[in-house]
Design an enzyme around this catalytic site. Structure first.
Site, PDB file in Angstrom:
ATOM      1  N   LYS A 171       0.859  -1.184   0.000  1.00 24.33           N
ATOM      2  CA  LYS A 171       0.000   0.000   0.000  1.00 24.33           C
ATOM      3  C   LYS A 171       0.895   1.234   0.000  1.00 24.33           C
ATOM      4  O   LYS A 171       1.515   1.581   0.994  1.00 24.33           O
ATOM      5  CB  LYS A 171      -0.919   0.060   1.221  1.00 24.33           C
ATOM      6  CG  LYS A 171      -2.003   1.113   0.992  1.00 24.33           C
ATOM      7  CD  LYS A 171      -2.618   1.635   2.247  1.00 24.33           C
ATOM      8  CE  LYS A 171      -1.886   2.778   2.864  1.00 24.33           C
ATOM      9  NZ  LYS A 171      -1.775   3.999   2.025  1.00 24.33           N
ATOM     10  N   PRO A 172       0.958   1.926  -1.158  1.00 22.92           N
ATOM     11  CA  PRO A 172       1.740   3.162  -1.174  1.00 22.92           C
ATOM     12  C   PRO A 172       0.996   4.259  -0.431  1.00 22.92           C
ATOM     13  O   PRO A 172      -0.184   4.101  -0.086  1.00 22.92           O
ATOM     14  CB  PRO A 172       1.832   3.506  -2.673  1.00 22.92           C
ATOM     15  CG  PRO A 172       0.754   2.739  -3.353  1.00 22.92           C
ATOM     16  CD  PRO A 172       0.298   1.633  -2.438  1.00 22.92           C
ATOM     17  N   SER A 173       1.670   5.382  -0.197  1.00 28.21           N
ATOM     18  CA  SER A 173       0.970   6.538   0.372  1.00 28.21           C
ATOM     19  C   SER A 173      -0.141   6.950  -0.587  1.00 28.21           C
ATOM     20  O   SER A 173       0.033   6.902  -1.808  1.00 28.21           O
ATOM     21  CB  SER A 173       1.951   7.694   0.565  1.00 28.21           C
ATOM     22  OG  SER A 173       1.231   8.894   0.766  1.00 28.21           O
ATOM     23  N   GLU A 174      -1.242   7.397  -0.033  1.00 29.38           N
ATOM     24  CA  GLU A 174      -2.348   7.865  -0.882  1.00 29.38           C
ATOM     25  C   GLU A 174      -1.944   9.085  -1.702  1.00 29.38           C
ATOM     26  O   GLU A 174      -2.557   9.390  -2.716  1.00 29.38           O
ATOM     27  CB  GLU A 174      -3.594   8.186  -0.039  1.00 29.38           C
ATOM     28  CG  GLU A 174      -3.411   9.228   1.050  1.00 29.38           C
ATOM     29  CD  GLU A 174      -2.893   8.623   2.360  1.00 29.38           C
ATOM     30  OE1 GLU A 174      -2.067   7.696   2.312  1.00 29.38           O
ATOM     31  OE2 GLU A 174      -3.325   9.085   3.427  1.00 29.38           O
ATOM     32  N   THR A 224       5.092   7.818  13.935  1.00 32.76           N
ATOM     33  CA  THR A 224       5.058   7.058  15.184  1.00 32.76           C
ATOM     34  C   THR A 224       3.610   6.778  15.592  1.00 32.76           C
ATOM     35  O   THR A 224       3.300   5.691  16.098  1.00 32.76           O
ATOM     36  CB  THR A 224       5.824   7.825  16.269  1.00 32.76           C
ATOM     37  OG1 THR A 224       7.195   7.935  15.833  1.00 32.76           O
ATOM     38  CG2 THR A 224       5.781   7.124  17.615  1.00 32.76           C
ATOM     39  N   ALA A 225       2.713   7.733  15.354  1.00 35.09           N
ATOM     40  CA  ALA A 225       1.308   7.539  15.755  1.00 35.09           C
ATOM     41  C   ALA A 225       0.684   6.359  15.000  1.00 35.09           C
ATOM     42  O   ALA A 225       0.075   5.469  15.614  1.00 35.09           O
ATOM     43  CB  ALA A 225       0.520   8.823  15.497  1.00 35.09           C
ATOM     44  N   LEU A 238      -0.915 -11.552  17.025  1.00 39.99           N
ATOM     45  CA  LEU A 238       0.469 -12.020  17.029  1.00 39.99           C
ATOM     46  C   LEU A 238       1.101 -12.048  15.645  1.00 39.99           C
ATOM     47  O   LEU A 238       1.862 -12.956  15.308  1.00 39.99           O
ATOM     48  CB  LEU A 238       0.580 -13.396  17.697  1.00 39.99           C
ATOM     49  CG  LEU A 238       0.366 -13.397  19.207  1.00 39.99           C
ATOM     50  CD1 LEU A 238       0.554 -14.798  19.775  1.00 39.99           C
ATOM     51  CD2 LEU A 238       1.323 -12.435  19.911  1.00 39.99           C
ATOM     52  N   GLU A 244       9.450   1.288  11.001  1.00 33.78           N
ATOM     53  CA  GLU A 244      10.397   2.402  10.799  1.00 33.78           C
ATOM     54  C   GLU A 244       9.596   3.678  10.986  1.00 33.78           C
ATOM     55  O   GLU A 244       8.778   4.028  10.132  1.00 33.78           O
ATOM     56  CB  GLU A 244      10.974   2.344   9.380  1.00 33.78           C
ATOM     57  CG  GLU A 244      11.705   1.055   9.045  1.00 33.78           C
ATOM     58  CD  GLU A 244      13.044   0.944   9.747  1.00 33.78           C
ATOM     59  OE1 GLU A 244      13.540   1.950  10.277  1.00 33.78           O
ATOM     60  OE2 GLU A 244      13.582  -0.170   9.788  1.00 33.78           O
ATOM     61  N   GLY A 246       8.991   7.783  13.121  1.00 28.04           N
ATOM     62  CA  GLY A 246       9.474   9.161  13.057  1.00 28.04           C
ATOM     63  C   GLY A 246      10.774   9.376  13.813  1.00 28.04           C
ATOM     64  O   GLY A 246      11.236   8.515  14.563  1.00 28.04           O
ATOM     65  N   CYS A 278      13.019  11.391   7.275  1.00 24.79           N
ATOM     66  CA  CYS A 278      12.903  10.907   8.652  1.00 24.79           C
ATOM     67  C   CYS A 278      14.158  11.195   9.455  1.00 24.79           C
ATOM     68  O   CYS A 278      14.082  11.492  10.645  1.00 24.79           O
ATOM     69  CB  CYS A 278      12.586   9.418   8.660  1.00 24.79           C
ATOM     70  SG  CYS A 278      13.737   8.450   7.674  1.00 24.79           S
ATOM     71  N   GLU A 377       7.943  16.379  15.803  1.00 24.48           N
ATOM     72  CA  GLU A 377       8.688  16.159  14.563  1.00 24.48           C
ATOM     73  C   GLU A 377       8.253  17.216  13.545  1.00 24.48           C
ATOM     74  O   GLU A 377       7.062  17.354  13.266  1.00 24.48           O
ATOM     75  CB  GLU A 377       8.410  14.761  13.998  1.00 24.48           C
ATOM     76  CG  GLU A 377       9.271  14.484  12.776  1.00 24.48           C
ATOM     77  CD  GLU A 377       9.012  13.116  12.147  1.00 24.48           C
ATOM     78  OE1 GLU A 377       7.889  12.612  12.232  1.00 24.48           O
ATOM     79  OE2 GLU A 377       9.962  12.572  11.548  1.00 24.48           O
TER      80      GLU A 377
HETATM   81  P1  NAD Z   1       1.880   8.388   7.872  1.00 23.53           P
HETATM   82  O1  NAD Z   1       2.129   7.610   9.101  1.00 23.53           O
HETATM   83  O2  NAD Z   1       0.824   9.414   7.873  1.00 23.53           O
HETATM   84  O3  NAD Z   1       1.507   7.394   6.662  1.00 23.53           O
HETATM   85  C1  NAD Z   1       2.348   6.320   6.303  1.00 23.53           C
HETATM   86  C2  NAD Z   1       1.524   5.263   5.592  1.00 23.53           C
HETATM   87  O4  NAD Z   1       0.597   4.692   6.526  1.00 23.53           O
HETATM   88  C3  NAD Z   1       0.685   5.804   4.433  1.00 23.53           C
HETATM   89  O5  NAD Z   1       0.678   4.854   3.396  1.00 23.53           O
HETATM   90  C4  NAD Z   1      -0.695   5.920   5.060  1.00 23.53           C
HETATM   91  O6  NAD Z   1      -1.751   5.858   4.146  1.00 23.53           O
HETATM   92  C5  NAD Z   1      -0.716   4.701   5.967  1.00 23.53           C
HETATM   93  N1  NAD Z   1      -1.674   4.754   7.070  1.00 23.53           N
HETATM   94  C6  NAD Z   1      -2.215   5.853   7.657  1.00 23.53           C
HETATM   95  N2  NAD Z   1      -3.052   5.480   8.654  1.00 23.53           N
HETATM   96  C7  NAD Z   1      -3.030   4.119   8.695  1.00 23.53           C
HETATM   97  C8  NAD Z   1      -3.663   3.140   9.519  1.00 23.53           C
HETATM   98  N3  NAD Z   1      -4.503   3.491  10.503  1.00 23.53           N
HETATM   99  N4  NAD Z   1      -3.402   1.829   9.294  1.00 23.53           N
HETATM  100  C9  NAD Z   1      -2.537   1.453   8.319  1.00 23.53           C
HETATM  101  N5  NAD Z   1      -1.923   2.336   7.493  1.00 23.53           N
HETATM  102  C10 NAD Z   1      -2.148   3.651   7.690  1.00 23.53           C
HETATM  103  O7  NAD Z   1       3.296   9.026   7.441  1.00 23.53           O
HETATM  104  P2  NAD Z   1       3.628  10.017   6.249  1.00 23.53           P
HETATM  105  O8  NAD Z   1       3.078  11.362   6.544  1.00 23.53           O
HETATM  106  O9  NAD Z   1       3.308   9.388   4.940  1.00 23.53           O
HETATM  107  O10 NAD Z   1       5.242  10.048   6.360  1.00 23.53           O
HETATM  108  C11 NAD Z   1       5.902  10.853   7.282  1.00 23.53           C
HETATM  109  C12 NAD Z   1       6.316  10.080   8.511  1.00 23.53           C
HETATM  110  O11 NAD Z   1       7.045   8.918   8.159  1.00 23.53           O
HETATM  111  C13 NAD Z   1       7.252  10.888   9.405  1.00 23.53           C
HETATM  112  O12 NAD Z   1       6.896  10.690  10.742  1.00 23.53           O
HETATM  113  C14 NAD Z   1       8.612  10.280   9.116  1.00 23.53           C
HETATM  114  O13 NAD Z   1       9.568  10.461  10.137  1.00 23.53           O
HETATM  115  C15 NAD Z   1       8.265   8.864   8.900  1.00 23.53           C
HETATM  116  N6  NAD Z   1       9.300   8.185   8.128  1.00 23.53           N
HETATM  117  C16 NAD Z   1      10.098   7.282   8.768  1.00 23.53           C
HETATM  118  C17 NAD Z   1      11.124   6.667   8.063  1.00 23.53           C
HETATM  119  C18 NAD Z   1      12.034   5.665   8.721  1.00 23.53           C
HETATM  120  O14 NAD Z   1      12.727   4.968   8.022  1.00 23.53           O
HETATM  121  N7  NAD Z   1      12.042   5.550  10.037  1.00 23.53           N
HETATM  122  C19 NAD Z   1      11.322   6.972   6.727  1.00 23.53           C
HETATM  123  C20 NAD Z   1      10.483   7.897   6.110  1.00 23.53           C
HETATM  124  C21 NAD Z   1       9.468   8.495   6.826  1.00 23.53           C
END
Ligand code: NAD
Length: 493
Positions: A171-174, A224-225, A238, A244, A246, A278, A377
Site C-alpha cells: 500500500k503506497p501513500s495515498e 510514530t502515531a 500475534l 520504521e 518518526g 525521517c 517532529e
Molecule cells: P503516515 O504515518 O501518515 O503514513 C504512512 C503510511 O501509513 C501511508 O501509506 C498511510 O496511508 C498509511 N496509514 C495511515 N493510517 C493508517 C492506519 N490506521 N493503518 C494502516 N496504514 C495507515 O506518514 P507520512 O506522513 O506518509 O510520512 C511521514 C512520517 O514517516 C514521518 O513521521 C517520518 O519520520 C516517517 N518516516 C520514517 C522513516 C524511517 O525509516 N524511520 C522513513 C520515512 C518516513
C-alpha cells in the site's frame, strides 16, 4: 486512470472511488487512482497467498536471477520513474534519479545475499545426530509506505521479502502511488503473478492489510502515531511487525568542525526533500565558540537554495507534499516564534516559487528544548538552532530524546565523536557525512523511532523464520522415553 496491480495484471477496483493525484508544485492533476476497498485487499492477499505456496519453492538462485532482471528494468525505466516521483511528490528530479538507482542497487544486493545467506550446522548433543537450521519465508508480507521516498522505502521491504521467498501486498501513500504502480507494471511484471500486488488508497486500505489473518508480517514506514496503532492491532493476532517510524534527530557541530563542510552539510541534511526526511537534522546544537559564524554562514547558504518545480534542473528544493503538511509546518513555526524563537531566514510561505505548497527554507535561532519545533517532529524545511556551552553540554542535550532514529555530528575530535556515539541512542550515527545509507548496513530506530531493522542481513532476517532440524540417522528407542521406572535409580534419596 491507473488500476490496481493484483495477480500480475492491472485490475480495476471492486467498488472503489476515484482519487485525483495532484502535483504539489502546480496543484495540477497528474493522474487518477482508485481508493481501494476491503474487497481489493482480500483479492490481493488471496493472490499473494496462492503465489507464495509456489514462490517459496523456487530455488534461491532462480529468485536471484529474476531479481537482477528487476534491477535492470528499474535502471532502464529511470527516466519515467523519476519524472513520476517528481510530479506526485515534488522532490527535485535529480534526487528521484538517485532514488531509482538506490532501488536498483538494493534489489541487486538482496538478490545476492538471499541466495548466499542460509542456515547453519549445529554441533549435535549425541551420536548419530545431525542438527542444522534453515531459513524459511514468513508468508504474505504487507508493506505500507509513506510519501517521502515512495520507491526506496518500498524496495527496502520488498527486495528482501521477495528474495527470501515471501510474497507482498503493497500500500503506497495515498499521496504518491503513481511511481509505485509504474514500478510494478514495468519492472516487477516478469515475476510470477501474485508475488507482488498493489492496492492504492488511504488508512482504510492499510488497516484492512494489517487486520488480514493471512498477512504474516506488516512492514511499515511512517509516523510514530500510525506505527503505534499498527503494532497494537498486529499484537492482538500475534502478527510480526517491522516498524520504521518518526525521528527528531540531533545534529551537533563541535567547536573544531570545519565550517566549509559543516555549513553545507547541515543545510543539505535539513533541507533535502524540503525537510521531509525521517533522519534529517531536526535539532541542531552549536557549540558557543562557533555558533555566531556558523549561523551567519548558514543563513547566507540558505539564500542560495533555489525553490521551484522539481522538473526544473536548477531546482534545489521543491514544495511540501500537501496543503496539510504546509499548514502544519507554518503552525509549528508560528508557535515557536510566539514562544520566543527568532526567524533568521525564511519563516514564511514562498508563493513566487509556484502555486503549490512552497515554504521558504527557514533558520530559527533562540530555540529552547520546550519549543514545538524540537518537541514535535517537524517534517519541513526548518533548521532549529540551539546554542550550547561546550562539547559536554552538546552531547547531553543531543542525547535527551524519546526518539532514536539517527544522529549526525561534525568533528575531528575522536573523544567527542566516540562519547557522542556512546551517549546518543540512535539506529544510525553519522560523523562528518550525514544521511548516507549503505545497503549492507542495518537501518532503523530505537525507542519511539521504531523496532526492527531494514537493510543488511538483519533486513533479510526480518522476513524469515529460523527452523531447527534435528535428525537421528540411526532410529532406535531412547532410554529416556517412558516408562520412567527404568530410570528410578537416578532419583536421589
Ligand atoms: P503516515 O504515518 O501518515 O503514513 C504512512 C503510511 O501509513 C501511508 O501509506 C498511510 O496511508 C498509511 N496509514 C495511515 N493510517 C493508517 C492506519 N490506521 N493503518 C494502516 N496504514 C495507515 O506518514 P507520512 O506522513 O506518509 O510520512 C511521514 C512520517 O514517516 C514521518 O513521521 C517520518 O519520520 C516517517 N518516516 C520514517 C522513516 C524511517 O525509516 N524511520 C522513513 C520515512 C518516513
Amino acid at each position: 486512470m491507473r488500476q490496481l496491480w493484483i495477480d500480475g495484471r492491472a485490475t480495476p477496483s471492486r467498488g472503489g472511488s476515484v482519487r485525483v493525484i495532484q502535483d504539489p508544485a502546480t496543484l495540477d492533476a497528474v493522474d487518477e487512482v482508485y481508493e481501494g476497498t476491503a474487497a481489493d485487499v482480500e483479492a490481493a492477499v488471496q493472490s499473494a497467498s496462492d503465489a507464495q505456496t509456489r514462490w517459496r519453492k523456487v530455488p534461491a538462485v532462480e529468485r536471484a536471477r529474476l531479481l537482477h532482471d528487476v534491477a535492470i528494468a528499474l535502471r532502464a525505466d529511470r527516466a519515467r520513474l523519476s519524472e513520476l516521483l517528481t510530479r506526485e511528490g515534488g522532490k527535485p528530479r535529480i534526487e528521484n534519479l538517485d532514488e531509482v538507482e538506490w532501488c536498483a542497487a538494493c534489489v541487486d544486493y538482496y538478490a545476492e545475499i538471499a541466495r548466499n545467506s542460509h542456515g547453519s550446522s549445529v554441533p549435535p548433543v549425541a551420536e548419530h545426530q545431525i542438527n542444522f537450521t534453515i531459513k524459511e519465508p514468513l508468508g504474505v508480507v504487507g508493506c505500507i509506505v509513506p510519501f517521502n521516498y515512495p520507491l526506496l522505502l518500498l524496495t527496502w521491504k520488498i527486495a528482501p521479502a521477495i528474495a527470501a521467498g515471501n510474497t507482498v501486498v503493497i500500500k503506497p501513500s495515498e499521496l504518491t502511488p503513481l511511481a509505485t504502480l509504474r514500478m510494478l507494471e514495468q519492472c516487477l511484471s516478469h515475476l510470477p503473478g501474485g508475488v507482488a500486488n498493489v492496492v492504492t488508497g488511504g488508512a482504510a486500505v492499510g488497516e484492512a492489510i494489517v487486520d488480514h489473518p493471512q498477512v504474516a508480517c506488516i512492514a511499515f514506514t511512517g509516523s510514530t502515531a500510525v506505527g503505534t496503532r499498527i503494532a497494537t492491532k498486529a499484537a492482538a493476532r500475534l502478527a510480526r511487525v517491522n516498524l520504521e517510524l518518526g525521528g527528531i534527530d540531533p545534529c551537533v557541530v563541535f567547536e573544531d568542525a570545519n565550517l566549509d563542510v559543516a555549513v553545507p552539510g547541515v543545510a543539505w541534511a535539513r533541507f533535502l526533500n524540503a525537510g521531509q526526511v525521517c533522519t534529517s537534522a531536526k535539532r541542531i546544537y552549536l557549540v558557543e565558540k562557533i555558533a555566531a559564524p556558523f549561523t551567519e554562514r548558514l543563513v547566507e547558504h540558505v539564500k542560495t537554495i533555489r525553490l521551484g518545480h522539481g522538473m526544473d534542473p536548477d531546482t534545489d528544493m521543491g514544495p511540501l507534499v500537501s496543503a496539510r503538511a504546509l499548514q502544519r509546518v507554518e503552525d509549528q513555526v508560528g508557535r515557536a516564534v510566539a514562544q520566543g524563537a527568532r526567524v533568521a531566514a525564511g519563516g514564511r510561505r514562498q508563493p513566487d516559487a509556484g502555486p503549490g505548497h512552497f515554504y521558504a527554507p527557514t533558520v530559527l535561532t533562540g530555540v529552547v528544548p520546550q519549543h514545538p519545533v524540537v518537541c514535535e517532529e517537524v517534517f519541513g524545511p526548518i533548521a532549529s538552532i540551539q546554542v550550547v556551552k561546550d562539547a559536554e553540554e552538546a552531547i547531553a542535550m543531543a542525547a535527551r530524546s524519546e526518539y532514536g532514529l539517527g544522529a549526525n555530528i561534525y568533528t575531528s575530535n575522536l573523544t567527542w565523536a566516540m562519547q557522542a556515539m556512546t551517549e546518543i541512542k540512535a539506529g544510525t550515527f553519522w560523523i562528518n557525512d550525514p544521511l548516507t545509507d549503505n545497503d549492507a548496513a542495518p537501518f532503523g530506530g530505537m525507542r519511539k523511532s521504531g523496532m526492527g531493522r531494514e537493510l543488511g542481513e538483519e533486513g533479510l532476517d526480518a522476513f524469515r523464520e529460523t527452523k531447527h532440524v534435528h535428525l537421528d540417522f540411526v532410529p532406535e528407542k531412547k532410554p529416556y522415553w517412558f516408562p520412567y521406572r527404568q530410570r528410578a535409580a537416578e532419583i536421589p534419596g
